[in-house]
Design a protein around this motif. Structure first.
Motif, mmCIF file in Angstrom:
data_model
loop_
_atom_site.group_PDB
_atom_site.id
_atom_site.type_symbol
_atom_site.label_atom_id
_atom_site.label_comp_id
_atom_site.label_asym_id
_atom_site.label_seq_id
_atom_site.Cartn_x
_atom_site.Cartn_y
_atom_site.Cartn_z
ATOM 1 N N VAL A 65 5.935 17.095 -21.223
ATOM 2 C CA VAL A 65 4.365 17.634 -21.329
ATOM 3 C C VAL A 65 3.501 17.118 -20.983
ATOM 4 O O VAL A 65 2.329 18.543 -20.374
ATOM 5 N N LEU A 66 3.204 16.513 -20.878
ATOM 6 C CA LEU A 66 1.761 15.651 -20.153
ATOM 7 C C LEU A 66 1.982 16.042 -18.708
ATOM 8 O O LEU A 66 0.449 16.001 -18.280
ATOM 9 N N GLY A 67 2.854 17.029 -18.207
ATOM 10 C CA GLY A 67 2.869 17.196 -16.573
ATOM 11 C C GLY A 67 2.732 18.771 -16.175
ATOM 12 O O GLY A 67 2.272 19.696 -17.017
ATOM 13 N N GLU A 68 3.419 18.573 -15.603
ATOM 14 C CA GLU A 68 3.951 20.518 -14.481
ATOM 15 C C GLU A 68 5.200 20.907 -15.010
ATOM 16 O O GLU A 68 6.462 20.014 -14.559
ATOM 17 N N TYR A 69 5.372 22.358 -15.094
ATOM 18 C CA TYR A 69 6.784 22.728 -15.122
ATOM 19 C C TYR A 69 6.965 23.615 -14.489
ATOM 20 O O TYR A 69 5.780 24.468 -14.990
ATOM 21 N N LEU A 89 5.579 11.676 -22.511
ATOM 22 C CA LEU A 89 5.884 12.222 -23.484
ATOM 23 C C LEU A 89 6.620 14.006 -23.213
ATOM 24 O O LEU A 89 6.345 14.457 -22.572
ATOM 25 N N MET A 90 8.113 13.657 -22.836
ATOM 26 C CA MET A 90 9.348 14.301 -22.677
ATOM 27 C C MET A 90 10.168 15.631 -23.713
ATOM 28 O O MET A 90 10.734 14.499 -24.768
ATOM 29 N N MET A 91 8.993 16.386 -24.247
ATOM 30 C CA MET A 91 10.500 17.679 -24.726
ATOM 31 C C MET A 91 11.944 17.797 -24.158
ATOM 32 O O MET A 91 12.038 17.351 -22.276
ATOM 33 N N SER A 274 1.272 15.122 -27.759
ATOM 34 C CA SER A 274 0.896 15.520 -26.642
ATOM 35 C C SER A 274 -0.517 15.889 -26.579
ATOM 36 O O SER A 274 -1.716 15.154 -26.097
ATOM 37 N N VAL A 275 -1.394 16.962 -28.172
ATOM 38 C CA VAL A 275 -2.080 17.291 -27.789
ATOM 39 C C VAL A 275 -3.546 16.751 -28.806
ATOM 40 O O VAL A 275 -4.210 15.889 -27.821
ATOM 41 N N TYR A 276 -2.997 15.274 -29.189
ATOM 42 C CA TYR A 276 -3.655 14.304 -29.870
ATOM 43 C C TYR A 276 -3.363 13.728 -28.276
ATOM 44 O O TYR A 276 -4.721 13.053 -28.684
ATOM 45 N N GLU A 288 4.983 4.360 -20.496
ATOM 46 C CA GLU A 288 6.382 4.304 -21.083
ATOM 47 C C GLU A 288 6.700 5.821 -20.721
ATOM 48 O O GLU A 288 5.939 7.201 -21.069
ATOM 49 N N ARG A 289 7.746 6.069 -20.734
ATOM 50 C CA ARG A 289 8.666 7.717 -20.308
ATOM 51 C C ARG A 289 9.099 7.518 -22.089
ATOM 52 O O ARG A 289 9.940 7.170 -22.246
ATOM 53 N N ILE A 290 9.174 8.263 -22.687
ATOM 54 C CA ILE A 290 9.267 8.546 -24.655
ATOM 55 C C ILE A 290 9.541 10.196 -24.099
ATOM 56 O O ILE A 290 8.793 11.361 -24.001
ATOM 57 N N ALA A 291 11.097 10.429 -24.573
ATOM 58 C CA ALA A 291 11.109 11.608 -25.323
ATOM 59 C C ALA A 291 11.942 11.785 -26.617
ATOM 60 O O ALA A 291 11.364 10.709 -27.698
ATOM 61 N N GLY A 292 11.571 12.995 -26.779
ATOM 62 C CA GLY A 292 12.245 13.539 -28.200
ATOM 63 C C GLY A 292 11.713 15.290 -29.009
ATOM 64 O O GLY A 292 12.132 15.648 -27.903
#
Length: 377
Positions: A65-69, A89-91, A274-276, A288-292
């Motif tokens: 979410v902090l990057g591009e899609y 931060l990965m959705m 991500s907003v925070y 780090e690479r954190i998904a959730g």
């Protein structure tokens, strides 16, 4: 003189007839066998291609979410100071085969049964009976829009930033009556010149105002108020515009979250983090690479979602090392954690924030609750 040939006896004639019948049967047997085999092949092939009332859930992409899609920045905040960040931060998502307007075959279902990364479910367990593809798309868009609004509100609550409660358009059905007039994200200001306090109040006003084929509405879009005549069609003596009204919020800054055609509410927790992250100095993830996954409620509680096993696989496929899972989903997590993925159980935004900060500071999940811990409580 020549002798007349002796006529065959009756037993000889019978033997000859039986022999000729057997010979003819033996000659036709290969043809009959080939025809039968061909018919069986056609029946099996046809049966394998017939649609069946199941859906197949499989891993979808994990998106930072902090990057591009799709070459578009996902999270854009205007009107407030933002800060550069790092890490991911990965959705996580699930792809569903066999939804309304689509079908799966017996061959696909059987193959999915033997694939641990996929799950086979009856279609009615995922989609309401009779729901059309258009209704499904509208429901998913509305759920995503509502989730994003709630996620922003939870992040701002944590930061002590005030905002206003409103009623908004959460989704507009493609090719529905209001398509091209109303837009997702419009804030409802008035219906037929009258104001209401909540969603039910505006629905009552719409029912009263829509008998003439249109509904007079005032909406706020991009800070500007617009007076619109919204087309409506009458269904069961009630006007239908093909929109979803939902409680929403107006924030002191513009927050846009764009993830293409992906729908549903399950990315709420990751959106909040991500907003925070963007509104606070430093990288929340520590690189780090954190998904959730997990829905987010107004009080910050993290709710259960579907397809978590597939989402964990998608996270690993996208090189995530850590995964934040709703505590309510721990029964589905245990025994299915992919190798190389550390799973932390969270029940609220506060717990998700603490977990992310801990991982950022230590590079480990030591001391954080696991799904085994939750299940043993």
């Amino acid at each position: 003189m020549t002798e007349e040939p002796t006529p065959p006896t009756r037993p000889a004639r019978v033997r000859a007839l039986v022999t000729r019948t057997i010979d003819e049967a033996q000659l036709s047997r290969p043809v009959l066998a080939l025809v039968t085999l061909a018919l069986l092949c056609v029946m099996v092939l046809g049966g394998s291609l017939l649609p069946v009332p199941y859906v197949i859930e499989r891993p979808g992409p994990a998106i930072d979410v902090l990057g591009e899609y799709e070459d578009e920045e996902i999270l854009v905040i205007d009107g407030a100071e933002t800060h550069p960040t790092d890490g991911a931060l990965m959705m996580t998502t699930v792809s569903v085969d066999g939804g309304p307007g689509y079908r799966v075959t017996p061959v696909e279902v059987v193959a999915a049964w033997f694939d641990r990364s996929k799950m086979v479910l009856p279609r009615e367990a995922v989609f309401p009976e009779g729901q059309t593809r258009e209704e499904t798309d509208l429901s998913n868009v509305a759920a995503m829009s509502t989730s994003q609004q709630g996620a922003v509100a939870v992040a701002l609550d944590e930061l002590g930033i005030d905002y206003e409660d409103v009623v908004m358009i959460a989704g507009v059905q493609e090719d529905g009556p209001a398509d091209g007039t109303l837009e997702t994200g419009d804030v409802v200001v008035a219906v037929d010149g009258e104001h209401a306090a909540d969603v039910d109040g505006y629905r009552d006003l719409i029912r009263a105002a829509g008998q003439g084929g249109t509904v007079a509405m005032t909406v706020r879009r991009g800070g500007e108020e617009l007076d619109l005549e919204v087309p409506a069609e009458t269904v069961d003596d009630s006007p239908r515009m093909g929109v979803v009204l939902t409680p929403g919020y107006e924030f002191p800054m513009d927050v846009d979250i764009t993830v293409g055609g992906i729908g549903g509410p399950s990315a709420g927790m990751i959106f909040s983090l991500s907003v925070y992250d963007e509104l606070t100095p430093g990288a929340l993830t520590g690189g780090e690479r954190i998904a959730g996954t997990g829905t987010i409620a107004e009080d910050g509680s993290v709710g259960a979602i579907g397809g978590i096993r597939q989402k964990m696989v998608g996270a690993v496929d996208s090189d995530a090392e850590y995964f934040l899972a709703p505590s309510a989903n721990c029964g589905d997590v245990l025994g299915y954690e992919p190798d190389g993925l550390e799973v932390v159980a969270v029940a609220s935004f506060e717990e998700a924030l603490t977990a992310t900060e801990t991982i950022a500071g230590s590079g480990s999940t030591e001391g954080l609750p696991t799904c085994e811990d939750v299940s043993n409580q």
